[in-house]
Motif scaffolding. Structure first.
Motif, short mmCIF file in Angstrom:
data_model
loop_
_atom_site.label_atom_id
_atom_site.label_comp_id
_atom_site.label_asym_id
_atom_site.label_seq_id
_atom_site.Cartn_x
_atom_site.Cartn_y
_atom_site.Cartn_z
N LEU A 1 0.84 -1.20 0.00
CA LEU A 1 0.00 0.00 0.00
C LEU A 1 0.87 1.25 0.00
O LEU A 1 0.57 2.23 -0.69
N ALA A 2 1.98 1.22 0.73
CA ALA A 2 2.89 2.36 0.76
C ALA A 2 3.46 2.65 -0.63
O ALA A 2 3.62 3.81 -1.02
N ASP A 3 3.75 1.59 -1.40
CA ASP A 3 4.22 1.77 -2.77
C ASP A 3 3.16 2.51 -3.61
O ASP A 3 3.48 3.46 -4.33
N LYS A 4 1.90 2.04 -3.51
CA LYS A 4 0.83 2.65 -4.28
C LYS A 4 0.61 4.11 -3.86
O LYS A 4 0.39 4.98 -4.70
N GLN A 5 0.65 4.37 -2.56
CA GLN A 5 0.45 5.72 -2.08
C GLN A 5 1.53 6.66 -2.59
O GLN A 5 1.24 7.78 -3.04
N ALA A 6 2.77 6.21 -2.55
CA ALA A 6 3.89 7.05 -3.01
C ALA A 6 3.77 7.36 -4.50
O ALA A 6 3.96 8.51 -4.93
N ILE A 7 3.43 6.35 -5.29
CA ILE A 7 3.31 6.56 -6.73
C ILE A 7 2.11 7.44 -7.04
O ILE A 7 2.16 8.33 -7.91
N ASN A 8 0.99 7.25 -6.32
CA ASN A 8 -0.19 8.08 -6.51
C ASN A 8 0.10 9.55 -6.22
O ASN A 8 -0.29 10.44 -6.97
N LYS A 9 0.78 9.80 -5.11
CA LYS A 9 1.11 11.18 -4.74
C LYS A 9 1.99 11.82 -5.82
O LYS A 9 1.78 12.99 -6.20
N ALA A 10 2.96 11.07 -6.30
CA ALA A 10 3.86 11.59 -7.33
C ALA A 10 3.09 11.88 -8.63
O ALA A 10 3.32 12.90 -9.29
N LEU A 11 2.17 10.99 -9.01
CA LEU A 11 1.38 11.19 -10.21
C LEU A 11 0.50 12.44 -10.10
O LEU A 11 0.37 13.22 -11.04
N LEU A 12 -0.11 12.64 -8.92
CA LEU A 12 -1.00 13.77 -8.72
C LEU A 12 -0.27 15.10 -8.85
O LEU A 12 -0.84 16.11 -9.26
N LYS A 13 1.02 15.13 -8.51
CA LYS A 13 1.81 16.35 -8.60
C LYS A 13 2.53 16.51 -9.94
O LYS A 13 3.11 17.54 -10.21
N SER A 14 2.48 15.46 -10.77
CA SER A 14 3.29 15.45 -11.98
C SER A 14 2.67 16.21 -13.14
O SER A 14 3.37 16.58 -14.10
N GLY A 15 1.35 16.43 -13.09
CA GLY A 15 0.66 17.02 -14.24
C GLY A 15 0.25 15.99 -15.27
O GLY A 15 -0.24 16.34 -16.34
#
Length: 412
Positions: free
Chosen positions: A132-146
């Motif tokens: 879940l931590a992997d998914k959360q980290a990638i999700n956060k990065a995607l949301l800020k990436s544009g």
């Protein structure tokens, strides 16, 4: 009624067209010999479950997951709440239960899946080898990436044990029917909630390419898990019904605009791109209307939907609709007789407590009088704070539906 009030009425008309109430009539399957199992996810999941119960002629059971604060009372379908847009443990537990319900269905059972916007984050069940931590980290990065929503959903499918048709595979051999409220450009079912009941072949390399394109670091173990998470037997597509769409919401707003003597022009339901850039384009169209009565004659209202993105560089409080409006206000300040509203139809603009905001011709002068530097707020991704100080926020609370963003620009 002043223009700000008219714009709010147009938004309310769009919302009314996005609700699932009464939309199941004529679209229900034959009741099964066995159980009717209702599963689902999204910001509209609770309201969809209640609407289904109201029209289903027999007993049913099941579970849907929605965003915190987006629940409502139902008779027999359990509603649980979880985090959005970054998944949490509650969402993962609900997804595991939903997958188990689908797997429990037999050949005499009917599985009804209710999907709406937000399901991608809410229906979180990492694939084997991904935490879940992997998914959360990638999700956060995607949301800020544009990154656009389609790209984000493709990555989410690659990380999931339930998305991208995997829930449909789990429900076999039961009958399956899916009901959808679209929040995506083009109303593509495989993109709504990342298509858990839409069969499709896996493409691990495409997902990894997206992560690389947006410079999102992926641990080697996650990369290996993505490559291993493939669907070997793609099931046959099951019936799907679209209950509400962004375009229908825009049509409802257009009909209401005519009642006010305004000429509506629907620019499209699938506008994407950086919020500031979309604002510049629409400000240019508003200027053309004001100066040339093209592409519509005044008084008119320009309607559009879709989902813009924001590449976060500042540290302020934003939301993509507020950012769009602030950029629009600055770009159109020299154009007389222009006002606009931009709101997320789920009632939450990003992670704030507002649906969006309204701007009018008085905004710039009021900001200057209060010493509010609108350009500085925009540079800091802080549109929310500016509109809060100027009393321009639109606050609805959770609407329990979601057909993406709604924008209306009124030109006198």
């Amino acid at each position: 009624m002043d223009d700000k009030a008219i714009l709010r009425v147009l938004f309310d008309a769009a919302l009314a067209a996005a609700y699932p109430d009464g939309q199941f009539a004529g679209r229900l399957p034959e009741p099964p010999k066995g159980r009717t199992i209702v599963i689902g996810a999204g910001k509209g999941a609770a309201r969809m479950a209640a609407a289904f119960e109201a029209e289903w002629p027999g007993p049913c059971e099941g579970l849907v997951v929605t965003r915190y604060g987006h629940g409502m009372a139902t008779r027999s379908i359990e509603v649980v709440e979880a985090a959005h847009p970054v998944p949490d443990a509650a969402g993962m537990a609900a997804a595991a239960r939903i997958l188990a319900l689908a797997q429990s269905a037999g050949p005499d059972d009917l599985v009804v899946c209710l999907m709406s916007g937000g399901a991608s984050a809410l229906l979180t069940l990492p694939a084997e080898g991904i935490t879940l931590a992997d998914k959360q980290a990638i999700n956060k990065a995607l949301l800020k990436s544009g990154a656009p929503i389609g790209a984000m959903n493709q990555v989410r499918k690659a990380l999931s044990a339930i998305k991208g048709g995997r829930l449909a595979a789990a429900a076999a051999p039961a009958r399956l029917v899916t009901y959808l409220i679209s929040d995506v450009p083009g109303d593509e079912p495989r993109s709504i909630g990342s298509g858990p009941t839409v069969p499709e072949a896996s493409d691990a390399e495409a997902a990894l390419a997206i992560l690389k394109r947006y410079a999102i670091a992926v641990p080697a173990a996650v990369e290996a898990a993505i490559r291993a998470n493939v669907i070997k037997d793609v099931p046959t597509p099951a019936p799907m019904h679209m209950l509400a769409t962004p375009y229908r919401a825009l049509e409802a707003a257009a009909a209401k605009a005519r009642e006010f003597g305004l000429t509506p022009l629907i620019l499209g339901d699938a506008l994407e791109g950086e919020a500031r850039e979309v604002a510049m384009v629409l400000a240019g169209i508003a200027r053309s209307v004001a100066e040339h009565d093209e592409p519509a004659k005044r008084p008119c209202v320009l309607l559009s939907g879709g989902e813009t993105t924001v590449t976060v560089r500042g540290k302020g409080r934003g939301g993509r609709n507020a950012e769009f409006l602030l950029a629009f206000a600055l770009a159109s300040q020299a154009v007389p007789g222009v006002s606009a509203i931009a709101c997320d139809t789920d009632g939450i603009d990003g992670s704030e407590d507002n649906a969006g905001a309204i701007v009018d011709a008085d905004l710039i002068a009021e900001a200057e009088a209060q010493g509010i530097d609108l350009a500085a707020h925009l540079a800091n991704n802080d549109a929310y704070s500016a509109f809060a100080a100027l009393d321009r926020l639109v606050v609805t609370g959770p609407t329990l539906t979601n057909v993406n963003d709604f924008r209306a620009i009124l030109v006198r």
